[in-house]
Design an enzyme around this catalytic site. Structure first.
Site, short mmCIF file in Angstrom:
data_model
loop_
_atom_site.label_atom_id
_atom_site.label_comp_id
_atom_site.label_asym_id
_atom_site.label_seq_id
_atom_site.Cartn_x
_atom_site.Cartn_y
_atom_site.Cartn_z
N LYS A 20 -11.95 -7.29 6.54
CA LYS A 20 -11.30 -6.40 7.51
C LYS A 20 -12.10 -5.12 7.68
O LYS A 20 -12.45 -4.52 6.66
CB LYS A 20 -9.92 -6.08 6.95
CG LYS A 20 -9.17 -5.03 7.67
CD LYS A 20 -7.94 -4.67 6.92
CE LYS A 20 -7.36 -3.46 7.62
NZ LYS A 20 -6.35 -2.83 6.87
N CYS A 23 0.87 -1.17 0.00
CA CYS A 23 0.00 0.00 0.00
C CYS A 23 0.91 1.23 0.00
O CYS A 23 2.08 1.13 0.37
CB CYS A 23 -0.87 0.00 1.25
SG CYS A 23 -2.19 1.24 1.15
N LYS A 63 -12.40 -4.71 2.41
CA LYS A 63 -11.80 -3.81 3.40
C LYS A 63 -12.67 -2.57 3.54
O LYS A 63 -12.85 -1.82 2.58
CB LYS A 63 -10.39 -3.44 2.98
CG LYS A 63 -9.76 -2.42 3.92
CD LYS A 63 -8.33 -2.14 3.55
CE LYS A 63 -7.78 -1.07 4.46
NZ LYS A 63 -6.40 -0.74 4.13
#
Ligand code: PBG
Length: 331
Positions: free
Chosen positions: A252, A119, A196
């Site tokens: 998540k 990321c 996510k």
């Protein structure tokens, strides 16, 4: 005759620890756990993270010790978050991250499995997970995935067993898979942060990784992370990542999203990973500090909930304790 039991009682199966253990539908094992690791290029000494008791941001040296300690506790799987010392918005330098993976793999080799987070949020000055346009109002998707693919190949080349993209750009799984395969890293797997959510529960992590999104332009991650109000988007995005070649699908945060874990598990044959994130961990720790719950039992109860809902893999900041706490658990 007076009877103490209601005829349709289920309580015979709850009568003592033996029968509760025998009939438990969830059997946790520390072998399913992954421990996150934070390593910061700027640190000479490890530092604590606000809210994450027992977790440190390390330097390379201390991270090797942390891994060693976890191996002693039976934990062999890790997820690395490298934090570079310099923030940049172009020409990213991934040498600290790849150098750290290399050092870890040189030290522990096949004894461990290590996934590397991919990321840009700890790299960029604005803290977003991708490259922004000039007025900082949008994330530039294809420019970002070019960079993420290059980053992934450097990590694979350094010895990462798995690439874990957490950026939530579109099409990054295809791009990363193609890049890895083209360079001969077919054996390196991809654990996609597939569902996510844009969550309040990442606070302690952002302190650890200096990765809070800035207040100029885009103020939050809602245009690229999922809305907590939309399970359809979560399932569609996760199944899209599966089609693109993700080997493991992650949900998540975890404990707040067991419905997503359960539904995703019904729709895929890929392993599902649940990431019990920093804020979820810190919430248990905060209650425990106030004497409002038992720390060990609190974490184990959440882990049971994650596995019960369908998680095959659990990512927890307390993985190092998993073996001990699971074997001590009073079922
Ligand atoms: C970065 C990233 C985040 C987490 C993992 N990777 C934070 C975010 O998206 O802001 C959170 C993990 C945690 O809170 O434990 N993209």
């Amino acid at each position: 005759m007076e009877t103490n039991f209601y005829p349709l009682t289920q309580r015979r199966l709850r009568a003592d620890t033996h029968i509760r253990e025998l009939t438990a539908s969830v059997k946790l094992s520390h072998k399913s756990f992954i421990q996150p690791l934070f390593v910061d290029e700027a640190l000479t000494e490890p530092r604590e993270v606000n809210g994450l008791n027992g977790v440190q941001v390390g330097n390379v040296e201390s991270t090797l010790h942390t891994i060693e300690d976890h191996l002693q506790q039976g934990i062999t799987k890790f997820l690395l978050f490298p934090v570079p010392s310099q923030k940049k918005d172009t020409d990213f330098d991934f040498s600290f991250a790849s150098g750290t993976i290399k050092k870890i793999k040189e030290t522990f080799g096949e004894d461990i499995w290590i996934a590397a987070d991919v990321c840009l949020c700890s790299y960029t000055s604005h803290g977003h997970c991708g490259i922004l346009n000039d007025d900082h109002s949008q994330v530039l998707n294809s420019k970002t995935i070019d960079v993420l693919s290059r980053y992934s190949s450097l990590l694979a080349n350094a010895g990462a067993d798995c690439i874990a993209p957490s950026d939530m750009m579109d099409g990054r799984i295809t791009a990363i898979r193609n890049q890895l395969d083209a360079l001969g890293f077919e054996q390196v797997s991809i654990m996609s942060y597939a569902a996510k959510f844009s969550s309040q529960f990442y606070g302690p992590f952002r302190d650890a990784c200096h990765s809070s999104p800035s207040t100029k332009g885009l103020q939050n991650r809602k245009t690229y992370q999922l809305s907590p109000f939309n399970i359809n988007d979560a399932l569609a995005s996760a199944l899209r990542d599966e089609k693109e070649g993700a080997d493991i699908l992650m949900v998540k945060p975890a404990a707040l999203y067991t419905d997503v874990i359960a539904k995703l598990k019904q729709q895929t044959l890929k392993p599902v990973a649940a990431y019990h994130v920093s804020g979820e961990y810190a919430a248990i720790e905060a209650l425990a500090e106030k004497g409002l719950l038992n720390r060990e039992a609190g974490h184990v109860e959440v882990w049971a909930a994650l596995q019960r809902s369908g998680a095959d893999i659990i990512i927890s900041y307390a993985s190092g304790k998993a073996k001990e706490w699971i074997s001590n658990a009073a079922i």
